[in-house]
Design a protein around this motif. Structure first.
Motif, PDB file in Angstrom:
ATOM      1  N   UNK A   1       0.923  -1.249   0.254  1.00 47.69           N
ATOM      2  CA  UNK A   1       0.154  -0.063  -0.103  1.00 47.69           C
ATOM      3  C   UNK A   1       0.710   1.354   0.020  1.00 47.69           C
ATOM      4  N   UNK A   2       2.052   1.173  -0.306  1.00 50.68           N
ATOM      5  CA  UNK A   2       2.874   2.230  -0.218  1.00 50.68           C
ATOM      6  C   UNK A   2       3.442   2.577  -1.526  1.00 50.68           C
ATOM      7  N   UNK A   3       3.989   3.933  -1.800  1.00 53.63           N
ATOM      8  CA  UNK A   3       4.645   4.241  -2.949  1.00 53.63           C
ATOM      9  C   UNK A   3       6.099   4.563  -2.743  1.00 53.63           C
ATOM     10  N   UNK A   4       7.111   4.271  -3.502  1.00 54.84           N
ATOM     11  CA  UNK A   4       8.309   4.732  -3.454  1.00 54.84           C
ATOM     12  C   UNK A   4       8.949   5.336  -4.731  1.00 54.84           C
ATOM     13  N   UNK A   5       9.916   6.255  -4.453  1.00 57.71           N
ATOM     14  CA  UNK A   5      10.572   6.699  -5.780  1.00 57.71           C
ATOM     15  C   UNK A   5      12.153   6.632  -5.314  1.00 57.71           C
ATOM     16  N   UNK A   6      12.915   6.470  -6.463  1.00 60.10           N
ATOM     17  CA  UNK A   6      14.436   6.298  -6.238  1.00 60.10           C
ATOM     18  C   UNK A   6      15.319   7.601  -5.592  1.00 60.10           C
ATOM     19  N   UNK A   7      16.259   7.395  -4.777  1.00 58.35           N
ATOM     20  CA  UNK A   7      16.741   8.480  -3.839  1.00 58.35           C
ATOM     21  C   UNK A   7      17.066   9.517  -4.818  1.00 58.35           C
ATOM     22  N   UNK A   8      16.738  10.825  -4.457  1.00 58.83           N
ATOM     23  CA  UNK A   8      17.347  11.887  -5.085  1.00 58.83           C
ATOM     24  C   UNK A   8      17.519  12.863  -3.842  1.00 58.83           C
ATOM     25  N   UNK A   9      18.980  13.247  -3.965  1.00 55.71           N
ATOM     26  CA  UNK A   9      19.270  14.497  -3.097  1.00 55.71           C
ATOM     27  C   UNK A   9      19.731  13.764  -1.615  1.00 55.71           C
TER      28      UNK A   9
ATOM     29  N   UNK B   1      18.280   2.654   1.268  1.00 60.14           N
ATOM     30  CA  UNK B   1      16.997   2.779   1.952  1.00 60.14           C
ATOM     31  C   UNK B   1      16.561   3.719   0.662  1.00 60.14           C
ATOM     32  N   UNK B   2      15.236   3.484   0.613  1.00 65.73           N
ATOM     33  CA  UNK B   2      14.281   4.446  -0.205  1.00 65.73           C
ATOM     34  C   UNK B   2      13.083   4.882   0.708  1.00 65.73           C
ATOM     35  N   UNK B   3      13.010   6.054   0.644  1.00 65.15           N
ATOM     36  CA  UNK B   3      12.070   6.632   1.193  1.00 65.15           C
ATOM     37  C   UNK B   3      10.510   6.967   0.385  1.00 65.15           C
ATOM     38  N   UNK B   4       9.454   6.882   1.033  1.00 61.81           N
ATOM     39  CA  UNK B   4       8.519   6.970   0.104  1.00 61.81           C
ATOM     40  C   UNK B   4       7.004   7.227   1.259  1.00 61.81           C
ATOM     41  N   UNK B   5       5.983   6.743   0.735  1.00 62.18           N
ATOM     42  CA  UNK B   5       4.708   7.044   1.634  1.00 62.18           C
ATOM     43  C   UNK B   5       3.738   5.909   1.582  1.00 62.18           C
ATOM     44  N   UNK B   6       2.991   5.844   2.579  1.00 61.66           N
ATOM     45  CA  UNK B   6       1.939   4.840   2.773  1.00 61.66           C
ATOM     46  C   UNK B   6       0.429   5.591   2.462  1.00 61.66           C
ATOM     47  N   UNK B   7      -0.510   4.937   1.684  1.00 62.70           N
ATOM     48  CA  UNK B   7      -1.511   5.429   1.652  1.00 62.70           C
ATOM     49  C   UNK B   7      -2.678   4.535   1.686  1.00 62.70           C
ATOM     50  N   UNK B   8      -3.597   4.828   2.489  1.00 61.60           N
ATOM     51  CA  UNK B   8      -4.991   3.662   2.375  1.00 61.60           C
ATOM     52  C   UNK B   8      -6.196   4.581   2.896  1.00 61.60           C
ATOM     53  N   UNK B   9      -7.196   4.338   2.081  1.00 62.00           N
ATOM     54  CA  UNK B   9      -8.564   4.825   2.379  1.00 62.00           C
ATOM     55  C   UNK B   9      -9.308   3.908   3.752  1.00 62.00           C
ATOM     56  N   UNK B  10      -9.703   4.629   4.678  1.00 63.06           N
ATOM     57  CA  UNK B  10     -10.255   4.015   5.702  1.00 63.06           C
ATOM     58  C   UNK B  10     -11.483   4.721   6.080  1.00 63.06           C
TER      59      UNK B  10
END
Length: 875
Positions: free
Chosen positions: A192-200, A211-220
């Motif tokens: 349920x998460x989205x990641x993108x390749x490290x920039x900066x 490590x890649x940072x990203x975000x989790x998103x879900x509808x509750x």
């Protein structure tokens, strides 16, 4: 026959047990599972002082009306979701006469949703779609679309307002697909998460991972509104780099020019373990960067590894990989002494030299991280609560959901502000200690989730008269004097704690490896009558630990306590005191109890608390079994627990043998207390929302079966609560003054059952521990069944109190003790499964690996000695 199931949350109908799956014919339309409806929320909790909080849930405003749901079928159907999305996007562009201005959303597999109906009626339509392929070859697909249903958003609204008992799942799924459509096209989705390749930024973890940072998103769904749960997250990915460099990282080769000879067997095995299953792309064919999946690493180097090459005249000859590359690609290999990757299907014999391959970008690492990598990961990702809150807000601004054209087309609007909710901070329970001296019964009230034992003695301390010491650290590292100092310090502290360790050890020897453990322990048990404890000094991470536990727990039934050599050389009162907490319960003592008169009403009659958990082998392991553990309280405090453990099918979540495990625990409870429990309260860990119904249906029936098998008509009331820690809800103090400590977290005891909880069912968040590092994750409790008519206050209070009864530390922990113990029991059973001549339980690839062990063998391996079962050996 038993009475019909009462309405959820209603008092049980008098005669039969509630909802007992007896010979009542279920209504025709429903599956038997529908008999088990989660109870409705009985009321809202009121105990505790008010605290204003923000949660990372953002309000979703929905349109009225319907969404149209279509079933999509793509042939050939073996494509990954990413490609499927491209196909559908291309299709929408190409067939204007069907789609017009509509922007359909698609889940990457089968489901397509539109705001208005497509002009195709209910008939199936077939469309041809062409994607330009790599290297100029176009790829052709057939897509069929058929109308499935009209999804009503009005029904969803009614459910959120509490007017319907069940939430229409299809409506939530539709909203979820709408919200995910755009990010799925722009980022790398993982769960349920989205990641993108490290920039900066760059956080290498070593071993070819980063490590890649990203975000989790879900509808509750929550009361009166839908919420979008947004959280920052991080995970490990493989670095996109040449395979040669990947190999150097994995094998700790500083410079490839050092590696002048072929890989050793152990190097090759280690490398294979890491690269198997990864995708690589080739670099020796210009723009044609074909991708392959690695299935193996060859034993032979490229200069001698051969494959059947078909010549132009039809003959087949054996040709080496190196020679083929020289003749076909005019490329003299730089590292002909290194092995090749075998890619594609095993039987196809496709070999690629390491030097022409790169690791494909965007592959998530599912294999277990090493201890070192885990620690690096935590350092890179831990954020204090206020920092995490800022990051989430920044993320919301960047994501700018309201400019998403798909969401806009469907008429969805997301609030920019975190949900503001009111929580309550529950009072901690008073704890009672004991005393050997003139019966002083000291009590203590935890402060911020913590208390200490200074000046207090165990409720029931054990006197240790016969004990042995075995040191597996070398003498040069750990001298006799160091051992002497250590035992004296331990004796001083243990004496203060009311668990006197008397005299000198009956035996004290140095030893070297795991193969000496069994012989030594057998000798100790037969020589020293009444041996109570073996203290074992370990030199860091070692296979000796697993062997000590195998021999002590399963073979001989002797209590063992391991200590790291670093803690022996340099003792601290804290470490020694913690050792005593563990030793006392391993010998059958009781460290402390909840002061009886503050406990909730459920304690007025005999009650047993169960904790249950299933642990699965690490990802990528096909053979190892899953381990199910159930523990049960054995006294009224509740302080002592007995354990049951079983192996079961690989990755099966439902506890297969639960009925017999519960039966064992009920018998033990009766033997220990001479009472039959009139209530059973089960905390079940490790179940995700999608499995609630299934787990409840199987496991509630198993608990009832256990009761009836013991005695006809024995029908104690069951309360079944799922505990979840793996979710993305985070709570923040609205008022800076409420933040606790350096990490700025919410106080221990913070409870939330409004605003972000289920519209109708009985669930709540409770953060029972004091956050030390990073942002606390509150545990989420969902009541799936309740014959005992708990009020919200009583269940929240009980749950919080049980978090204070965990014996291994003088802190309130993040989940109730029984659930935590079940986890420890299963974790210990993993060590019992390690074979003697194995390494530290990480599992090495030698032949005769645990793949060839029969389930019978493994079941025997986790069987604990009867003497050990009587105590909390897992502490």
């Amino acid at each position: 026959p038993p009475g019909p199931p009462g309405p959820p949350g209603a008092p049980p109908p008098a005669p039969g047990p509630v909802g007992f799956p007896g010979p009542v014919a279920p209504p025709v339309h429903s599956s038997p599972m529908d008999l088990f409806r989660c109870p409705r929320r009985p009321d809202i909790g009121t105990h505790g002082r008010r605290i204003l909080l923000r949660a990372n849930h953002f309000k979703v405003s929905m349109p009225k009306g319907d969404i149209h749901h279509y079933d999509v079928n793509i042939m050939p159907d073996k494509c990954p979701r990413r490609v499927n999305r491209e196909i559908i996007e291309k299709m929408v562009q190409a067939y204007n006469r069907i789609f017009g201005d509509l922007r359909p959303v698609f889940d990457g597999r089968k489901n397509l949703y539109t705001r208005d109906p497509l002009p195709i009626g209910t008939e199936k339509v077939e469309l041809d779609v062409t994607l330009p392929g790599d290297g100029g070859k176009d790829r052709h697909f057939k897509v069929s679309i058929k109308w499935v249903a009209q999804v009503s958003l009005y029904t969803l609204e009614q459910a959120l307002e509490g007017r319907l008992a069940t939430i229409p799942f299809e409506a939530i799924q539709a909203l979820d697909v709408v919200m995910r459509h755009l990010p799925s096209m722009t980022y790398t989705p993982v769960g349920r998460s989205f990641f993108s390749s490290p920039e900066g930024y760059s956080h290498p973890l070593g071993g070819g991972r980063e490590v890649w940072f990203g975000f989790h998103q879900s509808v509750r769904p929550s009361q009166w509104k839908m919420m979008l749960n947004i959280d920052v997250s991080a995970t490990a990915f493989y670095k996109a780099q040449p395979v040669i460099e990947f190999m150097c990282e994995v094998l700790d080769i500083r410079d490839i020019s050092e590696q002048r000879r072929p890989l050793t067997d152990s190097q090759r095995v280690k490398f294979t373990k890491e690269i198997k299953g990864l995708k690589v792309e080739i670099t020796h064919c210009g723009q044609m960067k074909r991708k392959y999946r690695v299935c193996n690493v060859t034993r032979r180097p490229a200069q001698t590894q051969t494959f059947p090459l078909q010549l132009e005249d039809g003959r087949t000859v054996e040709c080496t990989v190196a020679k083929y590359f020289l003749e076909r690609h005019k490329r003299k290999l730089e590292f002909p002494h290194l092995p090749c990757l075998q890619v594609g299907q095993e039987q196809k014999h496709t070999y690629l030299p390491l030097e022409v391959c790169n690791i494909v970008a965007g592959q998530r690492c599912i294999k277990k991280l090493t201890d070192m990598q885990t620690s690096t990961m935590i350092k890179a990702t831990a954020r204090s609560a206020p920092d995490r809150e800022k990051e989430i807000i920044k993320l919301m601004q960047k994501a700018n959901f309201n400019s998403d054209p798909y969401g806009h087309d469907f008429g969805i609007n997301i609030s920019r502000d975190m949900a503001e909710i009111e929580g309550r901070v529950l009072d901690p329970p008073m704890l009672q200690y004991g005393g050997r001296v003139n019966n002083t019964r000291a009590t203590v009230v935890p402060n911020q989730g913590v208390w200490d034992m200074r000046g207090k003695q165990f409720h029931t301390g054990i006197e240790i008269r016969v004990w042995a010491l075995a040191c597996f650290a070398p003498q040069r590292q750990c001298s006799e004097q160091a051992l002497r100092n250590f035992t004296q310090s331990l004796q001083r502290i243990s004496n203060d704690a009311g668990m006197p360790i008397l005299g000198q050890p009956c035996f004290c020897k140095y030893a070297t490896g795991a193969d000496q453990v069994e012989k030594m322990f057998r000798y100790l048990k037969s020589t020293f009558q009444g041996l109570q404890l073996i203290l074992v000094v370990l030199p860091g991470k070692t296979p000796v630990y697993a062997e000590v536990k195998r021999v002590g727990d399963t073979l001989l039934g002797v209590a063992t306590q391991c200590v790291q050599v670093k803690n022996v050389i340099k003792t601290s009162p804290q470490t020694l005191s913690n050792l005593c907490l563990k030793i006392n319960v391993k010998l059958g003592g009781v460290n402390n109890i909840l002061v009886p008169h503050i406990r909730p009403r459920v304690f007025r009659e005999p009650v047993i608390f169960l904790g249950a958990d299933v642990t699965h082998p690490p990802a990528g392991d096909e053979k190892k079994p899953s381990i199910a553990a159930v523990v049960g309280s054995m006294d009224a405090h509740p302080s002592r627990y007995a354990a049951t453990v079983r192996i079961q099918t690989h990755r099966q979540e439902i506890i297969a043998d639960l009925a017999s495990m519960v039966r064992e625990l009920l018998i033990q409870f009766y033997k220990s207390t001479r009472f039959k429990p009139t209530r059973i309260i089960m905390y079940r860990d490790g179940v995700s929302e999608g499995q609630f119904q299934q787990v409840l249906w199987h496991e509630l029936r198993a608990i009832r079966e256990a009761c009836v098998r013991l005695e006809i008509g024995y029908e104690p009331g069951v309360t079944f609560i799922v505990v979840q820690k793996r979710h993305h809800t985070r709570l923040f103090c609205s008022d800076k003054k409420e933040q606790i400590g350096k990490s700025g977290n919410i106080p221990a005891g913070t409870t939330v059952d409004v605003g972000i909880t289920h519209p109708t069912e009985f669930d709540f968040y409770l953060c029972s521990h004091a956050g030390i590092q990073g942002t606390s994750r509150p545990s989420h409790y969902h009541v799936l069944w309740d014959d005992n008519n708990f009020t919200a206050d009583d269940l929240q209070q009980l749950t919080y109190q049980l978090c204070h009864t965990y014996v291994r530390c003088t802190r309130s922990v993040s989940i109730p003790a029984p659930a935590y113990y079940a986890h420890l029991v299963a974790f210990r059973a993993r060590y019992h499964l390690v074979e003697k001549d194995h390494d530290s339980g990480e599992g090495s690839h030698r032949s005769g690996d645990s793949g060839e062990r029969t389930p019978m063998d493994m079941a025997r391996a986790v069987e604990v000695h009867p003497d050990t079962l009587r105590v909390m050996y897992f502490a």
